[in-house]
Design an enzyme around this catalytic site. Sequence first.
Site, PDB file in Angstrom:
ATOM      1  N   CYS A 165      -4.163   9.461   4.961  1.00 12.89           N
ATOM      2  CA  CYS A 165      -3.819   8.181   4.632  1.00 12.89           C
ATOM      3  C   CYS A 165      -5.320   8.045   3.571  1.00 12.89           C
ATOM      4  CB  CYS A 165      -4.067   7.207   5.786  1.00 12.89           C
ATOM      5  SG  CYS A 165      -4.045   5.269   5.508  1.00 12.89           S
ATOM      6  N   GLU A 182       0.890  -1.079  -0.030  1.00 16.38           N
ATOM      7  CA  GLU A 182       0.257   0.114  -0.023  1.00 16.38           C
ATOM      8  C   GLU A 182       0.850   1.291   0.013  1.00 16.38           C
ATOM      9  OE1 GLU A 182      -1.660   3.120   0.372  1.00 16.38           O
ATOM     10  OE2 GLU A 182      -1.720   2.594   2.643  1.00 16.38           O
TER      11      GLU A 182
END
Length: 593
Positions: A328, A294
Amino acid sequence: MAFWWPLLVLGFAFALCRFLLMLIPPNVPSIDVDVSDVLDDGKTKENSFIYIPSRGRTTEKVQCYEPATMKYLGFCPALQPDEVREHVSQARKAQKIWARSSFKQRRQFLRILLKYIIEHQELICEISSRDTGKTMVDASLGEIMTTCEKITWLLSEGERWLKPEYRCTGRSMLHKTAKVEFHPLGVIGAIVSWNYPFHNIFNPMLAAVFSGNGVVIKVSEHASWSGCFYLRIIQTALAAVGAPENLVDVITGFAETGEALVSSVDKIIFVGSPGVGKMIMRNASDTLIPVTLELGGKDAFIVCEDVDVPQVAQIAVRAALQSSGQNCAGAERFYVHEDIYSKFVAEVVRIVKSVTAGPPLSGKYDMGAICMQEHSEKLQNLVNEALDKGAEFAGRGSFGNLGEDAVDQFFPPTVLVNVDHSMQLMQEEAFGPILPIMKFSSDEEVVKLANDSRYGLGCAVFSGSQRRAKEIASQIHCGMAAINDFASTYMCQSLPFGGVKDSGFGRFAGIEGLRACCLVKSVVEDRWWPFIKTKIPKPIQYPVADNGFEFQESLVEALYGLNVWDRLRALVHVLKILTEQNTPSSSTKRKND
């Protein structure tokens, strides 16, 4: 009616019993975690500020400090490769025991954690705030809620998705059963970023432990202090259910620590930058372990002309500033339809000007500090480059009462207009509280703009027409899409999280993330054992008969022919061959001749 009435009564009685059972609280023990060395009791005034060198570092210690105040927190060991391998070895021994644990025991572990988190929200958020500079509200949203949601989902559905899953056997294997089994991989390694120190530890840990694995997590050198305390919570909860020691571990250090972890575990999960992610892939190729990456994003936030401007403007500012600019899956590119561009910008500026940044635990501030040293300089350089290419300031937030030594750790929320894709600000992941707002004139144009990025993590599309918003989102090449909302995909923990392109690959969260922690094994067995067993038909037994291929040809048509009459004719021929007396093989005939 006489037939349905008893069924309705039974159904109502069942629902009533389920409801009454829900009213009975589960028997979940409380755990006592030592917090004596993490509470800010005000006794360490002496030598309470530390200046971290701009370049270079010690190889033996990870220095920890509060980014909002520069107050010294202590240090954590920088583990060497041999030490990392020993931690993994201990986790591997514990995992062999834990792999035999029941789902009942694993659920009890989750319940104990959930109870502790709910009862100690302020403590957990305060520690996260001190280590990363975020506000208590941001910590609650990004750390507590997401983690509780994940635990709740695992309690409700985790066992279901780890049980054997039966699949269709197809036409040729009707006499068999086919299933997929999910076994633990062993020891999962995770290298996580600093932006959500609590959740970034609990996210891979929960999936790994519930699926029967051990896990070793290397936390960021920018959030090591909090990670060591959060490990205590996990270890205490594991001990309460009788789990083996060392099943879960948190390690601290620098690049060599992470490299040693990659080479020692059975799977690696990495949350960080594309550059480091590529290095991890190269290292993981030596042992051919699975990798989940990620790697951040440059999410597009698209606003059509038919929206409620004040409402969407509030969401836009929250999306850009969440976690004190420590995004995020954060929105970093804002595209607004030209018909409402001026109105939307004005509303965003009004909101941003009301935002005050400051030390989050010393007053009522909307935004905290920037966690990483020198990151504010990078943000300013991105803004300056955009201004040099024609962008304009539309508005900025303000600072609160900052300490003299902490000014460089803060960056005011900033709105820029007249931006375009020639600017680095619209291409590079900023990871900061900046809202660059660009106008568009058509849906086709905004789709093209949104896809003009090397990242592909997520997007958010707002429109008064839900159908229109979904149509736009469906054309954006990314892993997640929120319709008339932002980042809501992550709060649905049944959904996988991840992206494409430079945002990485693989998924965590949801069914896909849970099963990604497993060895996926295909199993086929006889359906009616021992009455029907596998037996090779005589025409293709060794030595193969002369009509062996003829038999196979007819069998294929009987099983897969498109016309039912052709299939029946082929089936008759198959049965005819099987009932005929075997003839010698061609090779035998030639030998006799």
